[in-house]
Design a protein around this motif. Structure first.
Motif, mmCIF file in Angstrom:
data_model
loop_
_atom_site.group_PDB
_atom_site.id
_atom_site.type_symbol
_atom_site.label_atom_id
_atom_site.label_comp_id
_atom_site.label_asym_id
_atom_site.label_seq_id
_atom_site.Cartn_x
_atom_site.Cartn_y
_atom_site.Cartn_z
ATOM 1 N N LEU B 452 0.820 -1.216 0.000
ATOM 2 C CA LEU B 452 0.000 0.000 0.000
ATOM 3 C C LEU B 452 0.854 1.265 0.000
ATOM 4 O O LEU B 452 0.665 2.166 -0.813
ATOM 5 C CB LEU B 452 -0.956 -0.008 1.202
ATOM 6 N N LEU B 453 1.828 1.333 0.939
ATOM 7 C CA LEU B 453 2.643 2.550 1.024
ATOM 8 C C LEU B 453 3.410 2.772 -0.273
ATOM 9 O O LEU B 453 3.580 3.910 -0.720
ATOM 10 C CB LEU B 453 3.620 2.457 2.208
ATOM 11 N N MET B 456 1.066 4.143 -2.853
ATOM 12 C CA MET B 456 0.866 5.563 -2.555
ATOM 13 C C MET B 456 2.030 6.403 -3.062
ATOM 14 O O MET B 456 1.853 7.463 -3.664
ATOM 15 C CB MET B 456 0.736 5.765 -1.043
ATOM 16 N N LYS B 460 1.740 9.282 -5.878
ATOM 17 C CA LYS B 460 2.112 10.673 -5.576
ATOM 18 C C LYS B 460 3.126 11.191 -6.595
ATOM 19 O O LYS B 460 3.062 12.336 -7.039
ATOM 20 C CB LYS B 460 2.669 10.756 -4.151
ATOM 21 N N LEU B 462 3.351 10.294 -9.654
ATOM 22 C CA LEU B 462 2.625 10.559 -10.904
ATOM 23 C C LEU B 462 1.762 11.819 -10.780
ATOM 24 O O LEU B 462 1.736 12.659 -11.678
ATOM 25 C CB LEU B 462 1.766 9.350 -11.286
ATOM 26 N N TRP B 463 1.044 11.947 -9.651
ATOM 27 C CA TRP B 463 0.217 13.145 -9.449
ATOM 28 C C TRP B 463 1.062 14.406 -9.589
ATOM 29 O O TRP B 463 0.646 15.376 -10.208
ATOM 30 C CB TRP B 463 -0.433 13.127 -8.055
ATOM 31 N N ASP B 464 2.230 14.379 -8.978
ATOM 32 C CA ASP B 464 3.076 15.577 -9.000
ATOM 33 C C ASP B 464 3.521 15.932 -10.418
ATOM 34 O O ASP B 464 3.859 17.086 -10.700
ATOM 35 C CB ASP B 464 4.302 15.394 -8.089
ATOM 36 N N LYS B 468 -2.773 11.514 -14.469
ATOM 37 C CA LYS B 468 -4.002 11.124 -13.782
ATOM 38 C C LYS B 468 -3.897 9.673 -13.340
ATOM 39 O O LYS B 468 -3.884 8.777 -14.186
ATOM 40 C CB LYS B 468 -5.205 11.329 -14.695
ATOM 41 N N ALA B 469 -3.825 9.464 -12.035
ATOM 42 C CA ALA B 469 -3.542 8.116 -11.529
ATOM 43 C C ALA B 469 -4.412 7.768 -10.335
ATOM 44 O O ALA B 469 -4.804 8.629 -9.553
ATOM 45 C CB ALA B 469 -2.068 8.013 -11.137
ATOM 46 N N GLU B 470 -4.702 6.486 -10.216
ATOM 47 C CA GLU B 470 -5.472 5.959 -9.094
ATOM 48 C C GLU B 470 -4.886 4.638 -8.629
ATOM 49 O O GLU B 470 -4.099 4.003 -9.359
ATOM 50 C CB GLU B 470 -6.917 5.688 -9.523
ATOM 51 N N PHE B 471 -5.290 4.229 -7.443
ATOM 52 C CA PHE B 471 -4.976 2.879 -6.962
ATOM 53 C C PHE B 471 -6.135 2.443 -6.081
ATOM 54 O O PHE B 471 -6.982 3.269 -5.724
ATOM 55 C CB PHE B 471 -3.649 2.867 -6.187
ATOM 56 N N TYR B 473 -8.106 1.548 -2.769
ATOM 57 C CA TYR B 473 -7.958 1.964 -1.367
ATOM 58 C C TYR B 473 -8.033 0.764 -0.428
ATOM 59 O O TYR B 473 -8.836 0.747 0.508
ATOM 60 C CB TYR B 473 -9.049 2.964 -1.004
ATOM 61 N N LYS B 474 -7.192 -0.233 -0.682
ATOM 62 C CA LYS B 474 -7.178 -1.428 0.157
ATOM 63 C C LYS B 474 -5.738 -1.750 0.520
ATOM 64 O O LYS B 474 -4.837 -1.547 -0.293
ATOM 65 C CB LYS B 474 -7.767 -2.614 -0.617
ATOM 66 N N ARG B 475 -5.524 -2.272 1.758
ATOM 67 C CA ARG B 475 -4.175 -2.664 2.142
ATOM 68 C C ARG B 475 -3.671 -3.825 1.290
ATOM 69 O O ARG B 475 -2.544 -3.815 0.826
ATOM 70 C CB ARG B 475 -4.152 -3.113 3.603
ATOM 71 N N LYS B 476 -4.518 -4.847 1.126
ATOM 72 C CA LYS B 476 -4.100 -6.032 0.376
ATOM 73 C C LYS B 476 -5.154 -6.393 -0.659
ATOM 74 O O LYS B 476 -5.912 -7.354 -0.485
ATOM 75 C CB LYS B 476 -3.876 -7.208 1.346
#
Lengths: 545, 545
Positions: B452-453, B456, B460, B462-464, B468-471, B473-476
């Motif tokens: 997860l980290l 993230m 970040k 890519l955002w910077d 346009k990026a997503e992942f 929202y789950k740990r595993k």
């Protein structure tokens, strides 16, 4: 139009309608029937009032109290700000939705606590009772509740106007009609992952807007609740004590304590215990401190809240924004619907001027019932938090947090004031600013004999190529009048038509470098058939500079 | 919240307030005082009605009648349409302004003829009486009148929502809350030059929107006035006869004549004379015909109107749009404020279905008081004209046409319906459409152990860079769950993180070509430090395809 009625006629009509209403009410007619007749009474009263106004003379030329017009320069700035914000929102993968500017009244009822009195209602003209939206969060929750299958899991933004019948302080960016820019994530996700992204989005936007230093305060409703429980605040006083705590950004602790004890009847010792918590702020070390607090660590809600905060800071670290965030135990936020982490961004300019004494800073009223704007701050520039039960309030599902949500709302009016001041300062220094009201690239003018149809022909040729072009709407304009427009609007290129050259199939293109330099340069002669490509090249070169 | 009141309590409160009102009215208290107490009565009645609603049970989840939510796909289409329209407006050198969504009531009074009854009023909650804007033209005229020096000469556009309490026919794009896109030129200019540009803008926009065939009908108020005068219509019947003529686009002449004679008491011979004029349509040749008409050529207003039309067609010729314009003598338009040329654009889809008989097509009412939408047309898709005295009505200047204006308004709701149908058809055929609700370019996923980290951190990065990026929202998250999102949102690139590769400083980039092709391709291994530039290049190449 019906024949004009006199004041006496209206008095009689009003009396008759009032009597009808009185009879209905005495007979215990249904509330809806009373409302219908009341609507007719309203209509009569309005007509009567208009009659009085007409007699009174001329129309008052102004916008309604607390609202404003956006003139062209403000609109250019607004476009710039919105596109900056929208770029961050879409970079994070958000889609956008829109909702009507008014909602059925029952949708807004019971969502805003004491602030409900600030809601604008539409007049009952027969049909549904409606109110102007007070924020974008409640309409969003209504939308998600209406479309749970398709949009029960959505990351959306919404940039739109909202309405509050508050006391306006326009120079401080506090209006009755104002914009909110909201970003929300709905759906069941792993703890604090969406929350951290909302804070990341907030920091990225405030950075991108270049409005100067800011602080983002964060707190957690569960920790606040636990503090109140641990200190011994009676259940029925929690909300009012919470709202007193929220004033710590504007008032010193002595004043907040006085309000709790004297105005709200809280035991002095309880107030003192609260004081030992809510005046603390910090980062991760504060989480550790609180986790080590014997009372809090025995409280289940505190433990949950602190675990959330620990995760949040870990994620904010990865996003590289943890140092922009302050865990501030005085942050409470008034809205009823928050259930978890809450946050608020303030700039140096957000705070009200500090009062000379310890007395609370109360807004002073000036003439015309307007607030003396020098005595108020603008409050937060952005705010938000987690609201896990709001969608459930609408859908009436058995699991109140079936669609948990978290979001952030940017209050851009203050951003507009800050940036507009910067533009005005630049203008005062005679600098060209990147935000301009008018984007015209080419002005088409004639050097004699008018040549109106020819100017039209050239303009149309440019329009069809997407070149922003204008000409003077005169048959025979003076050369000076045409150059005056070029100077005023800072148009970069002039296309000049002269009868001789035109007959030979050419026009003259002249780059405008400013009034002083206009004299000598005669420009370049370009065949009409090459004009479009020639200008496209020159404009593109200019934009690259 | 105050203690809950019972129905009996409310009855008593209502009676007391009604009596107070009755007394005030009997004493001839000022209309304003009556209104103030009436406002309190309204408040009580609302509270009482809410009480009844609460008893009734749960909230009805819907938007107010005649309004709608805009879901993400509609919003993408809306953005596309607005940017197309805005591009034409700014190409013609227009600036933009915005005004509040509500105006002081007196600003709107007396501007809309019989349609005034469709105006939404805000409830009187103390303070000014306000109404939601009914169009963008009247607020524009108010704005110009308020700022004559700065904006007495302005070309502006305004894209915003307006409000009408009309009978909605939503499938036909007729709403109570809807968008208008207005373009207006204010200021004293040489005859017909701005008018011709408005028509040119209209044609350019309808072409750019690619909504299919359309016709722009043009007429002139002065010519209409002259026709009525020449035919002998009594002064007090002109407005009602004019509105009958305007129905010729929906009804045959026999029905319009019947309405004039039977319903409106016009002499049959007068009606017949009108019929010889208003059924004519054409181009420049019609101007010549009318100029040769002995009666009209003796009428000063007719001569002025025909001279305007001659100029207009000359200018439209230069703009190359004359063949898109039809001089239609039946066009009258209802609004009170037009003074010169008037126009209206219709598409093939705008007209209502033809009635089988000669009977007029009256909208039939279905259940729930809604119109049966199969029996109505959507009317014009755009309309406008010259209104030289509207600003003067506000400024009260001695010269009523001190700030003459001309403009055009695009009614985009119908455009949305046409284009949305086209998207749905393409979707049904399984085609990818250029208008998509979500623009995500990269989905960051883990191939094991959650990471997860790490996800993230990559997001970040890519955002910077503005990617346009997503992942998830789950740990595993499961791999399948992640690919499901990629497929659903048609995300073009996946970035895959695997523990081993991550430890070696690389990730895997995989272009997604569709569900079926996802299996074999293992993607390309890219060092994390090169990921941003690598993706920017790939995305840019993809967008060029």
């Amino acid at each position: 139009m019906s024949t004009a009625k006199s004041a006496t006629d209206y008095r009689a009509l009003l009396t008759a309608q009032i009597d009808k209403l009185r009879a209905l009410n005495s007979e215990n007619a249904p509330a809806a029937a009373v409302k219908t007749e009341l609507a007719e009474l309203n209509r009569l009263s309005d007509e009567f009032a208009e009659l009085s106004v007409k007699k009174g003379g001329k129309i008052q030329l102004k916008t309604p109290k607390g609202t404003r017009d956006w003139e062209p320069l403000s609109m250019s700035l607004r476009k710039h700000v919105f596109s900056t914000i929208e770029r961050v929102f879409t970079t994070h993968g958000a889609v956008t939705i829109d909702t009507p500017v008014f909602e059925r009244k029952e949708i807004l009822a019971g969502k805003y606590g004491e602030d409900s009195k600030l809601i604008y209602d539409l007049q009952d003209q027969g049909g549904e009772l409606c109110s102007l939206r007070y924020d974008l969060t409640v309409p969003f929750a209504r939308f998600v509740a209406m479309n749970p299958t398709e949009y029960g899991n959505i990351k959306r933004y919404h940039i739109a106007k909202v309405y509050r019948r508050d006391q306006p302080a326009m120079s401080k960016g506090r209006f009755r009609e104002f914009y909110q820019c909201d970003f929300d994530i709905a759906g069941a996700h792993d703890a604090m992952v969406p929350d951290a992204e909302c804070l990341c989005v907030l920091v990225e936007i405030l950075d991108a807007l270049e409005i100067g230093e800011f602080t983002v305060k964060v707190n957690h409703r569960k920790i606040l609740d636990a503090v109140f429980a641990v200190c011994g605040v009676p259940e029925d006083k929690i909300r009012t004590i919470s709202s007193a705590v929220d004033k710590l950004d504007k008032s010193p602790w002595t004043e907040v304590r006085r309000e709790m004890v004297e105005d709200k009847g809280l035991d002095g010792a309880v107030a003192d215990r609260i004081g030992t918590y809510v005046q603390r702020r910090g980062g991760r070390e504060l989480i550790d401190e609180l986790a080590g607090d014997a009372d809090l660590s025995a409280n289940a809600r505190a433990v949950e809240g602190l675990e959330d905060m620990r995760l949040l800071f870990a994620y904010l670290d990865v996003y590289g924004v943890a140092d922009r965030i302050s865990f501030d135990m005085s942050l409470a936020r008034g809205l009823d619907y928050y259930t978890g982490v809450i946050y608020e961004a303030v700039t140096a300019a957000s705070a009200p001027p500090q009062p000379a004494s310890d007395a609370p800073a109360k807004p002073k009223k000036g003439k015309d019932d307007e607030i003396d704007e020098s005595t108020v701050g603008v409050g937060s520039i952005a705010a938000g938090g987690r609201y896990d039960n709001l969608v459930g309030m609408f859908s009436g599902s058995k699991k109140p947090d079936a669609v948990p949500c978290v979001g952030v709302s940017i209050g851009v009016e203050r951003v507009f004031s800050i940036l507009m001041q910067r533009i005005r300062d630049a203008q005062a220094r005679g600098e060209r600013t990147s935000v301009r009201p008018k984007e015209v690239e080419v002005f088409v003018m004639s050097m004699g004999d008018g040549l109106l149809l020819e100017r039209m022909q050239v303009a149309k040729q440019l329009w069809d190529a997407g070149i922003k072009a204008e000409f003077l709407y005169k048959r025979k304009p003076k050369l000076q009048a045409q150059f005056a427009v070029v100077d005023k609007d800072q148009v970069p290129f002039a296309v000049l038509l002269a009868p001789g050259e035109w007959a030979a199939g050419t026009v003259r293109v002249k780059q405008q470098l400013g009034k002083d330099e206009a004299g000598g340069d005669k420009g370049e002669e370009v065949p009409l058939k090459d004009l479009t490509s020639y200008l496209l090249e020159r404009i593109s070169a200019l934009n690259k500079q």
